[in-house]
Design a protein around this motif. Structure first.
Motif, PDB file in Angstrom:
ATOM      1  N   ASN A   1      30.735  52.056  36.704  1.00  0.00           N
ATOM      2  CA  ASN A   1      31.563  50.718  36.949  1.00  0.00           C
ATOM      3  C   ASN A   1      32.914  50.881  36.019  1.00  0.00           C
ATOM      4  O   ASN A   1      33.498  50.079  35.546  1.00  0.00           O
ATOM      5  CB  ASN A   1      30.721  49.698  36.563  1.00  0.00           C
ATOM      6  CG  ASN A   1      29.846  49.092  37.638  1.00  0.00           C
ATOM      7  OD1 ASN A   1      30.405  48.388  38.528  1.00  0.00           O
ATOM      8  ND2 ASN A   1      28.705  49.774  37.519  1.00  0.00           N
TER       9      ASN A   1
ATOM     10  N   SER B   1      44.293  43.784  32.480  1.00  0.00           N
ATOM     11  CA  SER B   1      43.434  44.660  33.403  1.00  0.00           C
ATOM     12  C   SER B   1      42.223  43.351  33.507  1.00  0.00           C
ATOM     13  O   SER B   1      42.153  42.659  32.545  1.00  0.00           O
ATOM     14  CB  SER B   1      42.345  45.677  32.801  1.00  0.00           C
ATOM     15  OG  SER B   1      41.233  46.395  33.647  1.00  0.00           O
ATOM     16  N   LEU B   2      41.546  43.058  34.896  1.00  0.00           N
ATOM     17  CA  LEU B   2      40.518  42.396  35.033  1.00  0.00           C
ATOM     18  C   LEU B   2      41.935  41.018  34.718  1.00  0.00           C
ATOM     19  O   LEU B   2      40.948  39.980  33.515  1.00  0.00           O
ATOM     20  CB  LEU B   2      38.988  42.254  33.525  1.00  0.00           C
ATOM     21  CG  LEU B   2      38.472  43.152  33.805  1.00  0.00           C
ATOM     22  CD1 LEU B   2      37.779  42.842  32.666  1.00  0.00           C
ATOM     23  CD2 LEU B   2      38.293  43.655  35.672  1.00  0.00           C
TER      24      LEU B   2
ATOM     25  N   GLU C   1      34.824  44.763  47.937  1.00  0.00           N
ATOM     26  CA  GLU C   1      33.343  43.815  47.003  1.00  0.00           C
ATOM     27  C   GLU C   1      33.067  42.681  47.781  1.00  0.00           C
ATOM     28  O   GLU C   1      34.400  41.961  47.910  1.00  0.00           O
ATOM     29  CB  GLU C   1      33.683  44.079  46.018  1.00  0.00           C
ATOM     30  CG  GLU C   1      32.777  44.747  45.078  1.00  0.00           C
ATOM     31  CD  GLU C   1      32.998  44.307  43.407  1.00  0.00           C
ATOM     32  OE1 GLU C   1      32.664  43.565  43.041  1.00  0.00           O
ATOM     33  OE2 GLU C   1      32.561  45.547  42.488  1.00  0.00           O
TER      34      GLU C   1
ATOM     35  N   SER D   1      37.960  42.017  39.037  1.00  0.00           N
ATOM     36  CA  SER D   1      37.829  42.996  39.121  1.00  0.00           C
ATOM     37  C   SER D   1      38.955  44.561  40.474  1.00  0.00           C
ATOM     38  O   SER D   1      38.877  45.257  40.053  1.00  0.00           O
ATOM     39  CB  SER D   1      36.088  43.224  40.249  1.00  0.00           C
ATOM     40  OG  SER D   1      35.304  43.737  39.094  1.00  0.00           O
TER      41      SER D   1
ATOM     42  N   SER E   1      41.741  45.750  38.458  1.00  0.00           N
ATOM     43  CA  SER E   1      41.490  47.419  37.621  1.00  0.00           C
ATOM     44  C   SER E   1      41.928  48.392  38.607  1.00  0.00           C
ATOM     45  O   SER E   1      42.485  49.556  37.900  1.00  0.00           O
ATOM     46  CB  SER E   1      40.041  47.475  37.277  1.00  0.00           C
ATOM     47  OG  SER E   1      39.778  46.321  35.905  1.00  0.00           O
TER      48      SER E   1
ATOM     49  N   TYR F   1      34.947  47.431  35.124  1.00  0.00           N
ATOM     50  CA  TYR F   1      34.885  45.923  35.636  1.00  0.00           C
ATOM     51  C   TYR F   1      34.544  44.608  34.702  1.00  0.00           C
ATOM     52  O   TYR F   1      33.614  44.970  33.786  1.00  0.00           O
ATOM     53  CB  TYR F   1      33.797  46.483  37.483  1.00  0.00           C
ATOM     54  CG  TYR F   1      34.852  47.474  37.687  1.00  0.00           C
ATOM     55  CD1 TYR F   1      35.957  47.217  38.580  1.00  0.00           C
ATOM     56  CD2 TYR F   1      34.038  48.749  38.344  1.00  0.00           C
ATOM     57  CE1 TYR F   1      36.719  48.390  39.260  1.00  0.00           C
ATOM     58  CE2 TYR F   1      34.629  49.568  39.538  1.00  0.00           C
ATOM     59  CZ  TYR F   1      35.880  49.662  40.086  1.00  0.00           C
ATOM     60  OH  TYR F   1      36.001  50.509  40.300  1.00  0.00           O
ATOM     61  N   THR F   2      34.276  43.291  35.824  1.00  0.00           N
ATOM     62  CA  THR F   2      34.420  42.744  35.536  1.00  0.00           C
ATOM     63  C   THR F   2      32.453  42.695  35.728  1.00  0.00           C
ATOM     64  O   THR F   2      32.226  42.853  36.062  1.00  0.00           O
ATOM     65  CB  THR F   2      34.633  41.006  35.756  1.00  0.00           C
ATOM     66  OG1 THR F   2      34.506  40.576  34.852  1.00  0.00           O
ATOM     67  CG2 THR F   2      34.398  41.033  37.145  1.00  0.00           C
TER      68      THR F   2
END
Length: 408
Positions: free
Chosen positions: A63, A189-190, A227, A245, A248, A385-386
Motif C-alpha cells: 500500500n 497526494s490523497l 477499487e 486513494s 495517488s 494510500y489512505t
C-alpha cells in the motif's frame, strides 16, 4: 555527558520520536512553531484519527505508493501491531473497522493527540526553526527566529506541505536543502479530483457506497487504479476514500489523460442487471422513465442519470427499447468522467515528494550527507494510500530514527 537532541516538529513523527528518546533517558528538546502539538493529527480521519492499518508488514508495503523498498527495515522494526500496542498501553482503546482501518473506540482524534503529548513528555519550545547549524561536516545546532541553540543531533519531523494551517508549511524542505539535500517534486497526494464535466456539481453532497472506481490512463491504454468502496460528489468533481486513494496514481494530469469510470452496481454483471431493470420496468410500466429509477438509484442522481443516458424523461417505461435498456446498463456499469486536475496541495492529506530517500539511510533515517541529521515522517519522499498507512510511515520512521540515536 548525555547528548542533546533537537526534534523539529511536534506532529505524529516528532512526538513518537521524543517519547522513545525520553524513555531511554535522552536530553530531548522539541521545537514546534504552532502553539499546540499534533494539530494535523487532530483532524485526520474526519476528526476520528485513522492512526494505522491493522495489517502485516508485507500487506503494508503493497500500500506504499512511493519508495516502498525504503520502508522495509523500519516497518518490520515497528509494525502496525506495535503501534496498536503502544496506544493501548497509553490508555487509548482501539477498534478495527472496514479495510482494517484502526480508530480510537471513542472516535475522538484528540484522545490520540492527548496520549501522544503525554508520551512525548516534554513541553515543546514554541519557536520556528530557520536554520540547521553545521560545523566540521556534521550537525552542531539549530537557529530559530529568536536564538541559536547547540545540539549534538537533530531530527527533522516537520511534515509536508499539505494543510498549511496546521503548520505543515514546507519548512522541513527548506532546512533539508540548506543541509545539501535534494527535494523531489512536491505534488498533492490523497486529494480530491476535479472533473471536466459539471454533472458531479448537480449531485453535490451525494455519497455512494459499494461502488467500483476505475482510473484509465488513455496514454498507457490501461487501468491504473481499480477499487471498491465509498465516494462523494462535490461542487468541483469527486472526493471520498476511493477518490483519495486513486489520486495517488494520477500525476502530470493533462487534457483527456485520465478517464474515471464508476461502476454503480459492481455486484451485478450486465445480464443480471438487465434482468433487474426489466423487473423494475414491469413494476413501473405505466410510469415516465424518470419516475421508474427510484429502486435503482439515489433520488439525487436520477435527473443527472436520465440526462446522461439520453432517454426522454417523460418517455413511458413500457415503450423503452432494448437498445435504450442497453444504454442504461452500460451507464450503470460505467458512468464516465474526465479528470481535469487535482485540488490544490493545501487541500491534500499527504504531500507526495520530499527529501530524496537515496540520501537517507533506511535503517537509521540518518542523512548520508550530514552525520547527526535525521528525518522522519511526511518530509521524506514516501507516501501511501489512505487507510492509516501514512501515519504508520510517520511512526515507523520516527521509531527508526529514535532507535538509531539511542544506540549510537
Amino acid at each position: 555527558m548525555t547528548e542533546k537532541i533537537a526534534i523539529i516538529g511536534a506532529g505524529a513523527a516528532g512526538m513518537l520520536a521524543a517519547g522513545r528518546l525520553r524513555e531511554a533517558g535522552m536530553d530531548v528538546t522539541v521545537f514546534e512553531r504552532n502553539d499546540k502539538p499534533g494539530r494535523k493529527l487532530a483532524i485526520t480521519g474526519k476528526g476520528r484519527c485513522n492512526l494505522t492499518n491493522n495489517c502485516t508488514p508485507e500487506e503494508f508495503l503493497t500500500n506504499v505508493v512511493k519508495n516502498p523498498r525504503f520502508m522495509m527495515s523500519s516497518i518490520y522494526s515497528f509494525t502496525p501491531s506495535d503501534t496498536i500496542e503502544l496506544f493501548e498501553s497509553l490508555g487509548v482503546p482501539l477498534k478495527t473497522e472496514r479495510g482494517n482501518r484502526v480508530f480510537p473506540v471513542s472516535d475522538r482524534a484528540y484522545d490520540i493527540v492527548d496520549a501522544m503529548k503525554r508520551y512525548m513528555g516534554v513541553k515543546p519550545v514554541n519557536e520556528r526553526v530557520t536554520d540547521i547549524v553545521i560545523g566540521n561536516s556534521c550537525v552542531c545546532g539549530i537557529i530559530t527566529e529568536k536564538k541559536k541553540y547547540s545540539f549534538d543531533r537533530v531530527l527533522i519531523a516537520t511534515g509536508g506541505a499539505s494543510y498549511p494551517l496546521t503548520g505543515s508549511t514546507g519548512d522541513g524542505y527548506t532546512l533539508a536543502r540548506q543541509a545539501g539535500h535534494s527535494i523531489t517534486p512536491l505534488i498533492p497526494s490523497l486529494i480530491p479530483i476535479v472533473t471536466e464535466e459539471k454533472e458531479p456539481a448537480e449531485m453535490m453532497g451525494l455519497s455512494l457506497r459499494n461502488v467500483r472506481l476505475d482510473i484509465y490512463n488513455t496514454q498507457k491504454k490501461k487501468i491504473i487504479f481499480s477499487e471498491q468502496g465509498e465516494m462523494l460528489f462535490t461542487h468541483f468533481g469527486i472526493t471520498g476514500p476511493l477518490v483519495l486513494s486513486a489520486s495517488s496514481n494520477m500525476h502530470d494530469i493533462e487534457k483527456d489523460k485520465y478517464k474515471i469510470f464508476i461502476d454503480l452496481k459492481p455486484a451485478l454483471d450486465e445480464k443480471t442487471l438487465d434482468t433487474r431493470i426489466l423487473n423494475d420496468f414491469k413494476k413501473y410500466q405505466n410510469k415516465d422513465f424518470i419516475n421508474s429509477l427510484g429502486d435503482l438509484l439515489p433520488q439525487k442522481m436520477i435527473p443527472v442519470f436520465v440526462k446522461t443516458v439520453g432517454i426522454p424523461e417523460t418517455k413511458k417505461v413500457n415503450s423503452i427499447t432494448k437498445e435504450e435498456r442497453k444504454r442504461i446498463v452500460d451507464t450503470l456499469k460505467r458512468l464516465t468522467y474526465t479528470a481535469k486536475g487535482l485540488r490544490p496541495i493545501s487541500e491534500a492529506i499527504v504531500t507526495s515528494g520530499g527529501v530524496d530517500v537515496k540520501e537517507i539511510n533506511p535503517k537509521t533515517m540518518e542523512s548520508k550527507l550530514i552525520p547527526g541529521l535525521y528525518f522522519a515522517g511526511e518530509v521524506l519522499d514516501v507516501d501511501a494510500y489512505t487507510g492509516g498507512f501514512n501515519l504508520q510511515i510517520a511512526f515507523s520512521t520516527a521509531n527508526a530514527a529514535a532507535n538509531a540515536i539511542i544506540n549510537s
